[in-house]
Design an enzyme around this catalytic site. Structure first.
Site: not given
Lengths: 435, 183, 307
Positions: C58-59, C86, C108, C136
């Site tokens: 969604r974001t 990593k 994000r 957020h």
């Protein structure tokens, strides 16, 4: 021809004799020879240091540093770590065994001492591991390490997780009259934790480490110390509850000592937020709250806390220039400790110079059972000279240490180490290394 | 910068007469008002469009739809400005497709605002044609744009500023020419 | 008052003035979403990079569409990470993107505070699209925008935030944003999922949802973050649903005209029942639409103008 060093005109503060007056100090052949109001230099054979306006104390001993050698020389080595110590006013350091390999045999102890002889500019006292590989399971050969020169034993970096192993170690060490230094932490309560548990962990969304993760371990350690009668030293205590437990234990006669770091005496978890998640504020145990800081300061004043130690934990830039959770824990502390203690605790009157010398010199010497900590005649010529008025800014790029990881960047402080003398030899004077 | 008024170019009657004339020209040019819509460019084009609609209602008895167009998002100087301009809303209560769109603005100067308005309109649909009505044309075009209907042509220098004041915003109807104060 | 060239890291640090600026611009921009041609040329030539270290549909899509509608070019860089494997550091990855000419990074990340770190690494602006359990901010802005759509005000509204507050960055951003704009907030969830000293943020905390929902204008249901439950914080989803899930009965404590919100993705039958999620009181899809407009407004204010 004798080798003389004469320190003239300084205010001598020596807690072993409760001396606090302007005296000249003469060191001959590496040992304290004489303290008197006016000592004349013998022409040609005496080096003279002018200490007018300065404070002369028995050499500071940092009983908790990580020199990282062997194994992590990219973070620090014995040469750079001891140069940092000399700049920071320390004449001796005790180094923790969480190296690679761990300092868990007489061979590694010997290796560290050999390297120290080659590269160190202050005294280096190795601390041996309590258990093999610091794994917490089987006792390491502590007797052999003691014989090779280890001054104390610890699994620092980790606690001695098993109460039974701790019990055996404390019992066993009684035969060798050595202190066991525990890092008090209940790992199940601190798992995944990044900073202090409380309002700031709520606001930042970083996982919290509750005070109780330390206090549960402190309580356990004190009970085991009582059971065994062994000598226990608790590293870097950080909470109000810990010092309360230790105060009660001391009142009951349990053989326990403890230390606190400058950063736990000065900073709170709010620094994490104010700094915008600066990973240089990430340290274990975490920076706590104002209430804890107040309790630690009170415990310094009332004698519950025996020593100030830096827990000097140098890290490579890359290990801190990452996301908060991925950053290493630790603060590079050797070169800021003395100035911070003066600026934040002595000048504001929370402790006096005598107390400072006791916490940073006399008591660490006694706890570790090493020479020094005193200016009595015949003691090693280890001296720290303080300039109580020098004002400067803390700039990590000037550190001798490879670890530039400090949350005190840019702090303006008053008071600084001015001279470091080890065995009558000047290793730092006027803020410059002499080696 | 301080500006001082130098001369009044139009007063309340002047503005009214100009709008009446433009309204008639719109009817004449479009041979009536079928499919004609008025779109005012924010801010002062909007009340001018509404006034034109009122005049047309009186003279022709036709309700000509009026829309409001905000051209901020289409400006070509967004990356040159220090502050982001306020984004007003675009309200067109009709579909522009197939319509004869008359854009209405107060002053025609460089032509850049009209250029932005043309893009904005075209993004909303395909009109049959787009015409331009302005109260004042002061010259100094920087792109090839010309008005279909002009209230008054006013020769100016670039140092001068044309201020259109309308009752809806400024409590007076007036067009003045002003210049930066000296000293 | 300007957001030009600035980072958008948290609502804790964002002024009410700036929040209102974004909301008012979003109000104007929302109209574009209903046009036949959903595109304005405003940010032509600007490149927005979505740097996603955590899965998101969604974001990420919302930011991508927002960029496209404004004529900016979105590019994406998705990477699953764990502390174990990593690889390239975040700093290196981001500096590379910057070197390629990206104008803004939307990130994000699974670690709290990562956007603050990125902002120190980069000269170009950083927009936080969710960092660990921290914030957020764009989600909360779109939530506030949606509440304004239905309630026309924030001041004095009673907002109940229910569920896994501990792990929720959405909850934190909404708490900071809504309290700044004058809402009264109550939170509720199992004690193990309420963060310590939460009331010091100016909210009331309850362990029973009914108490928090009593008289609420807005019931905000948090997603139960199953992926972050590393410890034994609650016994089972069934028990969670019974005591803390939002159903018809619990919602009956709210005002008649209360709206129900959720940041998505929903665990239907866990924190919210399907009949509530799909009821007329649910504004969950409006939140999604508003999200695009709010993100367009954010890009407009940060990327427009010059340095």
């Amino acid at each position: 021809m004798a080798d003389h060093l004469l320190i003239k005109g300084g205010r001598v503060v020596d807690p072993s004799s409760k001396t606090d007056q302007v005296l000249d100090v003469l060191i001959t052949n590496g040992k304290i020879a004489r303290l008197a109001q006016s000592i004349e230099a013998e022409n040609g054979t005496t080096e003279v240091l002018d200490a007018t306006g300065k404070i002369v104390m028995p050499g500071f001993i940092d009983m908790h540093v990580h020199l990282r050698e062997p194994g992590f020389e990219y973070k620090e080595d014995i040469g750079t770590g001891t140069r940092a110590a000399a700049m920071g006013g320390f004449t001796a350091v005790a180094c923790m065994p969480n190296t690679q390999p761990a300092c868990d045999t007489d061979t590694v102890v010997g290796r560290i001492l050999e390297r120290a002889k080659q590269t160190a500019c202050v005294r280096v006292y190795p601390i041996g591991a309590v258990t093999k590989g610091r794994a917490g399971k089987e006792l390491a050969e502590m007797g052999e390490m003691r014989a090779a020169g280890a001054v104390a034993f610890s699994d620092d970096g980790s606690p001695v997780t098993s109460a039974e192993v701790l019990r055996c170690a404390l019992e066993y060490l009684k035969s060798f009259d050595a202190v066991l230094i525990d890092h008090p932490e209940d790992l199940s309560l601190s798992a995944g934790g990044q900073i202090n548990y409380g309002l700031i962990s709520t606001v930042t969304g970083l996982r919290g480490i509750p005070n109780e993760s330390e206090e549960v371990a402190v309580a356990r350690d004190l009970l085991i110390a009582k059971l065994t009668g062994g000598r226990l030293h608790l590293a870097h205590v950080s909470t109000k509850g810990s010092v309360e437990l230790i105060r009660q234990a001391k009142a009951k006669g349990i053989r326990v000592t403890c230390e606190v770091t400058p950063h736990h005496l000065i900073l709170t978890d709010e620094t994490v937020l104010e700094s915008g998640y600066d990973t240089n504020t990430k340290v274990n145990p975490p920076l706590r709250t104002q209430e804890d800081v107040a309790a630690l300061r009170q415990a310094l004043a009332d004698g519950t806390i025996d020593a100030i130690a830096t827990d000097h934990a140098p890290h490579h830039f890359d290990e801190k220039w990452v996301e908060f959770d991925y950053a290493e824990f630790g603060i590079s502390g050797l070169e800021t400790a003395v100035s911070l203690i003066i600026d934040r605790l002595v000048l504001p009157g929370i402790i006096d110079w005598m107390k400072m010398a006791e916490l940073m010199s006399l008591n660490p010497a006694r706890i570790l059972g090493v020479p020094g900590g005193t200016l009595e005649v015949g003691a090693p010529g280890d001296i720290t000279i303080i300039d109580p008025e020098l004002e400067y800014s803390i700039l990590p790029h000037n550190f001798e240490s490879k670890g530039k990881n400090t949350p005190f960047v840019g702090w303006r402080v008053t008071g600084a180490p001015y001279g470091t003398i080890v065995g009558g030899k000047v290793v730092m004077y006027d803020r410059r290394l002499a080696v | 910068m301080q500006f001082i008024d130098k001369a009044e170019i139009m007063d309340v009657d002047g503005i009214r007469r100009a709008l009446v004339r433009i309204a008639h020209e719109i009817v004449e040019k479009n041979k009536g008002l079928e499919d004609v819509v008025l779109v005012g460019i924010r801010r002062r084009g909007v009340p001018l469009a509404r006034r034109l609609a009122e005049i047309l209602k009186k003279s022709e008895d036709v309700d000509v739809p009026v829309g409001e167009l905000d051209i901020t998002l289409y400006r070509d100087d967004l990356t040159l400005r220090f502050e982001q301009p306020h984004v007003g809303s675009t309200v067109l209560p009709f579909d522009v497709a197939g319509k004869k769109v008359v854009l209405v603005d107060d002053v025609l100067y460089t032509g850049r605002t009209v250029r932005a308005a043309l893009d904005a309109i075209i993004d909303l649909g395909r009109p049959a044609c787009i015409q331009l009505a302005v109260l004042v044309d002061r010259g100094h075009r920087e792109i090839p744009i010309r008005a279909d209907y002009v209230g008054k042509n006013v020769p100016t220098s670039r140092k001068e500023v044309i201020n259109v004041r309308l009752k809806e915003y400024d409590s007076i109807d007036q067009v003045v020419i002003s210049e930066e104060a000296q000293g | 008052m300007s957001l030009r060239g600035k980072d958008l890291l948290s609502l804790r640090e964002m002024s009410q003035e700036d929040m209102e600026l974004v909301l008012s611009t979003a109000r104007s921009l929302k109209e574009i979403l209903s046009r036949p041609i959903k595109k304005v040329p405003t940010l032509r030539g600007k490149v927005v990079c979505n740097l996603f270290y955590e899965p998101s549909t969604r974001t990420k899509m919302s930011f991508e569409l927002a960029a496209r509608y404004m004529s900016a070019d979105p590019v994406s860089f998705a990477k699953e990470t764990s502390a174990m494997k990593k690889g390239e550091t975040l700093a290196d990855t981001a500096r590379n993107l910057e070197a390629m000419g990206v104008d803004l990074v939307v990130m994000r990340h699974n670690v709290s505070g990562s956007c603050h770190f990125l902002a120190k690494v980069l000269d170009i602006p950083v927009v936080n699209a969710g960092d660990g359990m921290n914030e957020h901010p764009t989600q909360a802005l779109l939530d506030i925008f949606t509440i304004l759509d239905y309630k026309s005000r924030i001041r004095g509204l009673k907002v109940a935030i229910i569920g896994d507050v501990l792990h929720s960055r959405v909850a934190r951003s909404n708490i900071f944003g809504l309290t700044k704009m004058g809402a009264e907030i109550s939170v509720a969830g199992p004690s193990t999922l309420l963060p310590p000293e939460i009331e010091k943020l100016g909210v009331k905390a309850y362990t029973r949802p009914e108490e928090a929902i009593e008289g609420a204008d807005v019931v905000y249901v948090l997603r139960l973050q199953l992926e972050r439950q590393s410890k034994s914080l609650f016994p089972s989803q069934r028990e969670y649903s019974n005591f803390f899930g939002i159903n018809r009965h619990k919602l009956s404590y709210a005002k008649e005209d209360a709206i129900v919100m959720h940041p998505g993705p929903m665990n239907r039958g866990v924190e919210i029942t399907t009949d509530i999620a799909d009821s007329p009181r649910s504004v969950i899809l409006d939140q999604v639409t508003s999200g695009v407009a709010v993100r367009m407004a954010i890009l407009y204010h940060i990327l427009g103008g010059r340095d």
